[in-house]
Design a protein around this motif. Structure first.
Motif, PDB file in Angstrom:
ATOM      1  N   GLU A  24      40.097  25.657  35.317  1.00  0.00           N
ATOM      2  CA  GLU A  24      39.474  26.320  34.164  1.00  0.00           C
ATOM      3  C   GLU A  24      39.587  27.840  34.279  1.00  0.00           C
ATOM      4  N   TYR A  25      39.221  28.390  35.427  1.00  0.00           N
ATOM      5  CA  TYR A  25      39.253  29.844  35.618  1.00  0.00           C
ATOM      6  C   TYR A  25      40.687  30.376  35.655  1.00  0.00           C
ATOM      7  N   LYS A  26      41.604  29.607  36.232  1.00  0.00           N
ATOM      8  CA  LYS A  26      43.009  30.041  36.312  1.00  0.00           C
ATOM      9  C   LYS A  26      43.582  30.245  34.913  1.00  0.00           C
ATOM     10  N   SER A  27      43.133  29.445  33.955  1.00  0.00           N
ATOM     11  CA  SER A  27      43.622  29.572  32.585  1.00  0.00           C
ATOM     12  C   SER A  27      43.119  30.853  31.905  1.00  0.00           C
ATOM     13  N   ILE A  35      48.226  30.402  42.955  1.00  0.00           N
ATOM     14  CA  ILE A  35      47.293  29.903  43.958  1.00  0.00           C
ATOM     15  C   ILE A  35      48.122  29.396  45.127  1.00  0.00           C
ATOM     16  N   LYS A  36      47.866  29.988  46.294  1.00  0.00           N
ATOM     17  CA  LYS A  36      48.570  29.616  47.520  1.00  0.00           C
ATOM     18  C   LYS A  36      47.539  29.471  48.633  1.00  0.00           C
ATOM     19  N   GLU A  37      47.464  28.298  49.212  1.00  0.00           N
ATOM     20  CA  GLU A  37      46.571  28.051  50.356  1.00  0.00           C
ATOM     21  C   GLU A  37      45.121  28.465  50.061  1.00  0.00           C
ATOM     22  N   ASP A  38      44.579  28.022  48.943  1.00  0.00           N
ATOM     23  CA  ASP A  38      43.199  28.325  48.538  1.00  0.00           C
ATOM     24  C   ASP A  38      42.938  29.818  48.354  1.00  0.00           C
ATOM     25  N   LYS A  39      43.968  30.549  47.937  1.00  0.00           N
ATOM     26  CA  LYS A  39      43.839  31.986  47.682  1.00  0.00           C
ATOM     27  C   LYS A  39      44.591  32.316  46.403  1.00  0.00           C
ATOM     28  N   LEU A  40      44.115  33.359  45.699  1.00  0.00           N
ATOM     29  CA  LEU A  40      44.835  33.889  44.541  1.00  0.00           C
ATOM     30  C   LEU A  40      45.791  34.967  45.030  1.00  0.00           C
ATOM     31  N   PHE A  41      47.011  34.938  44.551  1.00  0.00           N
ATOM     32  CA  PHE A  41      48.032  35.880  44.986  1.00  0.00           C
ATOM     33  C   PHE A  41      48.759  36.433  43.760  1.00  0.00           C
ATOM     34  N   ARG A  42      49.011  37.743  43.802  1.00  0.00           N
ATOM     35  CA  ARG A  42      49.818  38.356  42.737  1.00  0.00           C
ATOM     36  C   ARG A  42      50.692  39.451  43.330  1.00  0.00           C
ATOM     37  N   ASP A  95      36.364  35.694  42.901  1.00  0.00           N
ATOM     38  CA  ASP A  95      37.804  35.955  42.983  1.00  0.00           C
ATOM     39  C   ASP A  95      38.436  35.991  41.596  1.00  0.00           C
ATOM     40  N   PHE A  96      38.039  35.088  40.743  1.00  0.00           N
ATOM     41  CA  PHE A  96      38.586  35.045  39.386  1.00  0.00           C
ATOM     42  C   PHE A  96      38.043  36.184  38.531  1.00  0.00           C
ATOM     43  N   ILE A  97      36.809  36.579  38.775  1.00  0.00           N
ATOM     44  CA  ILE A  97      36.246  37.731  38.060  1.00  0.00           C
ATOM     45  C   ILE A  97      37.049  38.981  38.395  1.00  0.00           C
ATOM     46  N   LEU A  98      37.278  39.208  39.688  1.00  0.00           N
ATOM     47  CA  LEU A  98      38.028  40.401  40.080  1.00  0.00           C
ATOM     48  C   LEU A  98      39.472  40.325  39.573  1.00  0.00           C
ATOM     49  N   ALA A  99      40.091  39.158  39.607  1.00  0.00           N
ATOM     50  CA  ALA A  99      41.450  39.000  39.075  1.00  0.00           C
ATOM     51  C   ALA A  99      41.483  39.365  37.593  1.00  0.00           C
ATOM     52  N   ALA A 100      40.504  38.902  36.835  1.00  0.00           N
ATOM     53  CA  ALA A 100      40.445  39.205  35.403  1.00  0.00           C
ATOM     54  C   ALA A 100      40.279  40.712  35.166  1.00  0.00           C
ATOM     55  N   LYS A 101      39.504  41.358  35.994  1.00  0.00           N
ATOM     56  CA  LYS A 101      39.313  42.803  35.857  1.00  0.00           C
ATOM     57  C   LYS A 101      40.574  43.558  36.270  1.00  0.00           C
TER      58      LYS A 101
END
Length: 107
Positions: A24-27, A35-42, A95-101
């Motif tokens: 849900e949050y990834k969308s 998502i790699k090994e339970d982490k968000l990566f960019r 993690d998803f909040i910070l990614a969105a920001k």
């Protein structure tokens, strides 16, 4: 509520998200996040060190304001950011909040 409107400081529980919540949050963030090994990566590519450092400076300020600090690696032409919550041993809402920001920064 839009993830970018939330604050990492309001969810300091560090609760590991379920697979359904991660989906849900990834969308709600840029598809450039993986998502790699339970982490968000960019990964970002830049023309020069000044541009790379500019993103790192922006993310550093944002992370400090939010109280949630990513792993950042950068060099002359790239920046890599990894987000995860140590306390949760994986991905948490923060993690998803910070990614969105981060997605909203002018890069």
């Amino acid at each position: 509520m839009d993830l970018s409107q939330k604050s990492c400081r309001s969810c300091v529980l560090g609760v590991k998200l379920s697979a359904a919540k991660i989906t849900e949050y990834k969308s709600q963030i840029s598809p450039e996040w993986a998502i790699k090994e339970d982490k968000l990566f960019r990964h970002w590519r830049f023309k020069n060190f000044k541009e790379s450092k500019a993103l790192v400076d922006q993310v550093s300020e944002l992370a400090e304001a939010e109280g949630h600090h990513p792993d950042i690696t950068f060099s002359f032409s790239y920046v890599d950011i990894i987000l995860y919550t140590h306390k949760a041993h994986g991905l948490a809402e923060e993690d998803f909040i910070l990614a969105a920001k981060i997605d909203q920064l002018k890069v």
